[in-house]
Write a protein that holds these residues in place. Structure first.
Motif, PDB file in Angstrom:
ATOM      1  N   CYS A   1      -1.253   8.752  13.297  1.00  0.00           N
ATOM      2  CA  CYS A   1      -0.641   9.239  12.052  1.00  0.00           C
ATOM      3  C   CYS A   1       0.816   8.788  11.952  1.00  0.00           C
ATOM      4  N   ALA A   2       1.515   8.733  13.099  1.00  0.00           N
ATOM      5  CA  ALA A   2       2.895   8.230  13.085  1.00  0.00           C
ATOM      6  C   ALA A   2       2.922   6.765  12.650  1.00  0.00           C
ATOM      7  N   HIS A   3       1.991   5.963  13.156  1.00  0.00           N
ATOM      8  CA  HIS A   3       1.890   4.569  12.714  1.00  0.00           C
ATOM      9  C   HIS A   3       1.598   4.499  11.215  1.00  0.00           C
ATOM     10  N   CYS A   4       0.712   5.396  10.760  1.00  0.00           N
ATOM     11  CA  CYS A   4       0.290   5.342   9.357  1.00  0.00           C
ATOM     12  C   CYS A   4       1.403   5.739   8.389  1.00  0.00           C
ATOM     13  N   VAL A   5       2.374   6.519   8.854  1.00  0.00           N
ATOM     14  CA  VAL A   5       3.506   6.846   7.981  1.00  0.00           C
ATOM     15  C   VAL A   5       4.147   5.561   7.455  1.00  0.00           C
ATOM     16  N   PHE A   6       4.332   4.598   8.331  1.00  0.00           N
ATOM     17  CA  PHE A   6       4.945   3.332   7.944  1.00  0.00           C
ATOM     18  C   PHE A   6       3.940   2.403   7.270  1.00  0.00           C
ATOM     19  N   GLY A   7       2.696   2.428   7.751  1.00  0.00           N
ATOM     20  CA  GLY A   7       1.676   1.612   7.103  1.00  0.00           C
ATOM     21  C   GLY A   7       1.400   2.058   5.685  1.00  0.00           C
ATOM     22  N   PHE A   8       1.316   3.358   5.477  1.00  0.00           N
ATOM     23  CA  PHE A   8       1.090   3.874   4.127  1.00  0.00           C
ATOM     24  C   PHE A   8       2.281   3.585   3.215  1.00  0.00           C
ATOM     25  N   ALA A   9       3.487   3.602   3.785  1.00  0.00           N
ATOM     26  CA  ALA A   9       4.661   3.263   2.967  1.00  0.00           C
ATOM     27  C   ALA A   9       4.552   1.837   2.451  1.00  0.00           C
ATOM     28  N   LEU A  10       4.103   0.916   3.299  1.00  0.00           N
ATOM     29  CA  LEU A  10       3.915  -0.467   2.865  1.00  0.00           C
ATOM     30  C   LEU A  10       2.827  -0.562   1.799  1.00  0.00           C
ATOM     31  N   ILE A  11       1.738   0.165   1.986  1.00  0.00           N
ATOM     32  CA  ILE A  11       0.651   0.126   1.004  1.00  0.00           C
ATOM     33  C   ILE A  11       1.107   0.716  -0.325  1.00  0.00           C
ATOM     34  N   TYR A  12       1.934   1.765  -0.260  1.00  0.00           N
ATOM     35  CA  TYR A  12       2.448   2.346  -1.505  1.00  0.00           C
ATOM     36  C   TYR A  12       3.294   1.334  -2.273  1.00  0.00           C
ATOM     37  N   ILE A  13       4.111   0.574  -1.543  1.00  0.00           N
ATOM     38  CA  ILE A  13       4.915  -0.471  -2.205  1.00  0.00           C
ATOM     39  C   ILE A  13       4.003  -1.484  -2.890  1.00  0.00           C
ATOM     40  N   LEU A  14       2.941  -1.876  -2.198  1.00  0.00           N
ATOM     41  CA  LEU A  14       1.996  -2.834  -2.778  1.00  0.00           C
ATOM     42  C   LEU A  14       1.267  -2.238  -3.981  1.00  0.00           C
ATOM     43  N   SER A  15       0.985  -0.933  -3.931  1.00  0.00           N
ATOM     44  CA  SER A  15       0.311  -0.306  -5.069  1.00  0.00           C
ATOM     45  C   SER A  15       1.195  -0.319  -6.311  1.00  0.00           C
ATOM     46  N   VAL A  16       2.497  -0.174  -6.113  1.00  0.00           N
ATOM     47  CA  VAL A  16       3.425  -0.255  -7.242  1.00  0.00           C
ATOM     48  C   VAL A  16       3.448  -1.677  -7.800  1.00  0.00           C
ATOM     49  N   VAL A  17       3.443  -2.661  -6.903  1.00  0.00           N
ATOM     50  CA  VAL A  17       3.459  -4.058  -7.341  1.00  0.00           C
ATOM     51  C   VAL A  17       2.200  -4.397  -8.131  1.00  0.00           C
ATOM     52  N   PHE A  18       1.038  -3.907  -7.670  1.00  0.00           N
ATOM     53  CA  PHE A  18      -0.234  -4.211  -8.331  1.00  0.00           C
ATOM     54  C   PHE A  18      -0.556  -3.258  -9.473  1.00  0.00           C
ATOM     55  N   ALA A  19       0.374  -2.323  -9.785  1.00  0.00           N
ATOM     56  CA  ALA A  19       0.153  -1.325 -10.841  1.00  0.00           C
ATOM     57  C   ALA A  19      -1.119  -0.528 -10.579  1.00  0.00           C
ATOM     58  N   SER A  20      -1.322  -0.141  -9.314  1.00  0.00           N
ATOM     59  CA  SER A  20      -2.511   0.603  -8.912  1.00  0.00           C
ATOM     60  C   SER A  20      -2.186   2.082  -8.820  1.00  0.00           C
ATOM     61  N   GLU A  21      -3.078   2.904  -9.319  1.00  0.00           N
ATOM     62  CA  GLU A  21      -2.903   4.347  -9.287  1.00  0.00           C
ATOM     63  C   GLU A  21      -3.849   4.969  -8.262  1.00  0.00           C
ATOM     64  N   GLY A  22      -3.538   6.213  -7.877  1.00  0.00           N
ATOM     65  CA  GLY A  22      -4.418   6.955  -6.986  1.00  0.00           C
ATOM     66  C   GLY A  22      -4.107   6.817  -5.514  1.00  0.00           C
ATOM     67  N   PHE A  23      -2.912   6.295  -5.165  1.00  0.00           N
ATOM     68  CA  PHE A  23      -2.583   6.105  -3.755  1.00  0.00           C
ATOM     69  C   PHE A  23      -2.644   7.422  -2.984  1.00  0.00           C
ATOM     70  N   GLY A  24      -2.045   8.488  -3.529  1.00  0.00           N
ATOM     71  CA  GLY A  24      -2.029   9.766  -2.832  1.00  0.00           C
ATOM     72  C   GLY A  24      -3.421  10.302  -2.582  1.00  0.00           C
ATOM     73  N   MET A  25      -4.296  10.190  -3.573  1.00  0.00           N
ATOM     74  CA  MET A  25      -5.670  10.667  -3.412  1.00  0.00           C
ATOM     75  C   MET A  25      -6.404   9.866  -2.345  1.00  0.00           C
ATOM     76  N   PHE A  26      -6.231   8.530  -2.352  1.00  0.00           N
ATOM     77  CA  PHE A  26      -6.897   7.687  -1.367  1.00  0.00           C
ATOM     78  C   PHE A  26      -6.401   7.989   0.042  1.00  0.00           C
ATOM     79  N   ALA A  27      -5.088   8.180   0.189  1.00  0.00           N
ATOM     80  CA  ALA A  27      -4.529   8.474   1.515  1.00  0.00           C
ATOM     81  C   ALA A  27      -5.044   9.814   2.034  1.00  0.00           C
ATOM     82  N   ALA A  28      -5.063  10.832   1.168  1.00  0.00           N
ATOM     83  CA  ALA A  28      -5.544  12.152   1.594  1.00  0.00           C
ATOM     84  C   ALA A  28      -7.027  12.108   1.951  1.00  0.00           C
ATOM     85  N   ALA A  29      -7.828  11.410   1.143  1.00  0.00           N
ATOM     86  CA  ALA A  29      -9.255  11.308   1.431  1.00  0.00           C
ATOM     87  C   ALA A  29      -9.509  10.563   2.743  1.00  0.00           C
ATOM     88  N   THR A  30      -8.718   9.525   3.002  1.00  0.00           N
ATOM     89  CA  THR A  30      -8.884   8.765   4.243  1.00  0.00           C
ATOM     90  C   THR A  30      -8.512   9.603   5.451  1.00  0.00           C
TER      91      THR A  30
END
Length: 454
Positions: free
Chosen positions: A396-425
């Motif tokens: 989970c400590a690793h994922c804090v930084f990994g998820f931060a990178l994915i969130y940046i990419l989601s903003v770039v790709f105009a993708s919604e639902g990051f929080g829901m996907f992270a919580a479900a995963t």
């Protein structure tokens, strides 16, 4: 006679080592479901153009399935090594009673065939029953309407059987060679092989702590501050994270018991001293496996979230024009992540069962000294819980930084639902670990607490 002996061994193994069969069945289920993805989509209400595209996409997914098969090949090989190590004394007894190496190898090969066939059938059946769920994931990633339907794919079943047979045959051959090459004395004394002593000097621990800090800071800092470089060098970064996690676990395995002993009011409760010593006994050999599990868990969670986020961005952002061509990549990410999660949980479970084989004498001695069976079970639960919780927390400590990178990419790709996907995963990961942990506690209790009766 050999077949009868193999059948008896499989029945006993199915009762004592349920984690092993559970792992093989999950592997077969995921491999079948990945190969059947196109059939899940073709069973939906699609246009002629969509059907033509998905038929072509199926060929791409078959190519991606090679990597899934490789992951499970390593997992099944690890599982077979565990099973052979656990039963080394049994094979030694066969040889001592006059059974030649060829006949011992034949029994082992027959057992592998029976186990492989049973787990394959269970895994494919599980894949068929869960086909509506896997179809939902495929429909979401590829952006088509979904309807719950039970689907059986003969082609995927044949491909899964072929891949699974090849993997099981290679693993069985490796196990047969391992038993055949070991002398009788080594087989009979396998359970008494001592664990290497951990390095606990102050200077050595300080050096390992410094290495852990430097390596983890390099990975986490690159992930947040230079995401482009991180994605380009993601494989080397994974190995650096593995090294940093390994040294961090070595330091924790030495420091935490010291802190516990410094608080005698808590340390001297029940079987806490015994439990701590049991965990310490396997720290040196277990840190590498725990570090690998931690990185697998983190990579699996990040891949699932990234695949889902990427699939939304394909249909809503600037990449919509290339969605049909890029969707198989997003789908493969989701399945690769699921394969990593199952593999990580299975390695943890198998490691605990392997360690339980060496702890039977200790639990038997405690029982003779009058230890209550409830305390013995509590000790087993604590040992398994620590082994599952520590790598999960670090992942989970690793994922804090990994998820931060994915969130940046989601903003770039105009993708919604990051929080829901992270919580479900995270919930999916917790569910997998809890399921494997419960089965592992039950299996280890049968081995250890059951040994206390004898």
């Amino acid at each position: 006679m050999l077949v009868k002996l193999a059948l008896g061994n499989v029945r006993r193994s199915a009762r004592d080592f349920s984690v092993y069969f559970m792992t093989l069945a999950f592997a077969a289920c995921l491999l079948y479901s990945f190969l059947a993805s196109t059939d899940y989509l073709l069973a939906l209400d699609l246009t002629a153009e969509q059907r033509s595209y998905f038929a072509q996409a199926g060929q791409v997914l078959v190519a991606f399935s090679v990597f899934v098969a490789v992951v499970f090949a390593f997992l099944i090989g690890y599982a077979n090594v565990f099973l052979v190590r656990r039963r080394a004394r049994e094979f030694g007894l066969y040889a001592l009673l006059g059974m030649g190496r060829g006949r011992v190898s034949a029994v082992l090969a027959a057992e592998s065939g029976l186990v492989g066939a049973g787990s394959l059938a269970a895994g494919v059946a599980m894949g068929v029953v869960l086909s509506p769920l896997f179809g939902l994931v495929a429909a979401f990633v590829f952006g088509v309407p979904w309807a719950p339907r039970i689907v059986f794919s003969p082609g995927a079943c044949v491909q899964t059987a072929g891949a699974f047979a090849a993997i099981a045959a290679l693993a069985a051959l490796r196990a047969v060679r391992s038993v055949g090459r070991r002398p009788l004395v080594e087989l009979m004394r396998a359970a008494r092989k001592p664990e290497p002593r951990p390095v606990t000097g102050r200077i050595a621990l300080a050096g390992q702590l410094a290495l852990a800090v430097v390596l983890l800071a390099a990975v986490w800092g690159t992930c947040v501050l230079a995401p482009g470089y991180f994605m380009v060098f993601i494989v080397p970064m994974g190995f650096i994270a593995l090294g940093g996690t390994y040294f961090a676990f070595r330091v924790l395995s030495a420091r935490v018991p010291e802190r516990l002993r410094a608080r005698p009011e808590r340390y001297w409760r029940g079987l806490a001293p015994f439990t701590v010593r049991q965990v310490e006994a396997y720290a040196e050999s277990g840190c590498a496996a725990l570090a690998a599990v931690c990185v697998l868990l983190a990579a699996g969670m990040c891949m699932i979230v990234a695949g889902l986020v990427f699939s939304v961005g394909l249909h809503a952002g600037d990449l919509a024009g290339n969605a049909w061509a890029l969707a198989p990549i997003a789908y493969a990410c989701v399945f690769y992540g699921a394969a990593f999660l199952v593999s990580a949980a299975a390695v943890l479970a198998l490691q605990q069962l392997s360690q339980a084989a060496g702890g039977e004498a200790s639990f038997r001695a405690l029982s003779r000294l009058g230890a209550d069976r409830a305390l013995l079970r509590a000790s087993v639960r604590a040992q398994v819980g620590v082994s599952f919780a520590v790598p999960a927390a670090m992942a989970c400590a690793h994922c804090v930084f990994g998820f931060a990178l994915i969130y940046i990419l989601s903003v770039v790709f105009a993708s919604e639902g990051f929080g829901m996907f992270a919580a479900a995963t995270l919930a999916l990961t917790l569910g997998v670990l809890v399921a494997y942990g419960a089965v592992t506690v039950s299996a280890c209790s049968r081995v250890l607490v059951g040994a206390s009766r004898r």
